[in-house]
Design a protein around this motif. Structure first.
Motif: not given
Length: 111
Positions: A52-71
């Motif tokens: 769920p990307l909506s639960q990831g960390i937003v940084h700049g104009t990217s989001v890091t997936c909470p499961l496996h850290n894909w940006v």
């Protein structure tokens, strides 16, 4: 197919560097707000394992997936770095503090 703009809430509904989920006839979307106040909408699943990307960390104009850290780029929907894959991006516009997303086609320039 013509594009249809639908209202999904207020800009104030989305915290800085946060996201909000929206269920649409075209699937679940995540609407993000960056620290700079930019707003983006993408599919709410990572192209890697569906996290769920909506639960990831937003940084700049990217989001890091909470499961496996894909940006994932919020601008293009593409995985960054050595990872490959992409999610669909959806046009967003803001009118008088209200958020609208475009469904059902290719968006023109969002005013």
């Amino acid at each position: 197919m013509s594009m249809k703009w639908i209202e999904v809430g207020s800009l104030d509904d989305i915290p800085s560097r946060g996201a909000r989920c929206v269920n649409t006839p075209e699937g679940k979307l995540a609407v993000f707000r960056t620290a700079e106040g930019q707003v983006f909408a993408i599919e709410d699943h990572c192209p890697h394992k569906g996290g769920p990307l909506s639960q990831g960390i937003v940084h700049g104009t990217s989001v890091t997936c909470p499961l496996h850290n894909w940006v994932i780029s919020l601008e293009t929907g593409r995985a960054l770095g050595a990872d490959e894959g992409a999610v669909r991006t959806v046009p967003v516009r803001i009118e008088a503090g209200r958020l609208f997303i475009a469904l059902g086609g290719v968006a023109e320039e969002a005013a």
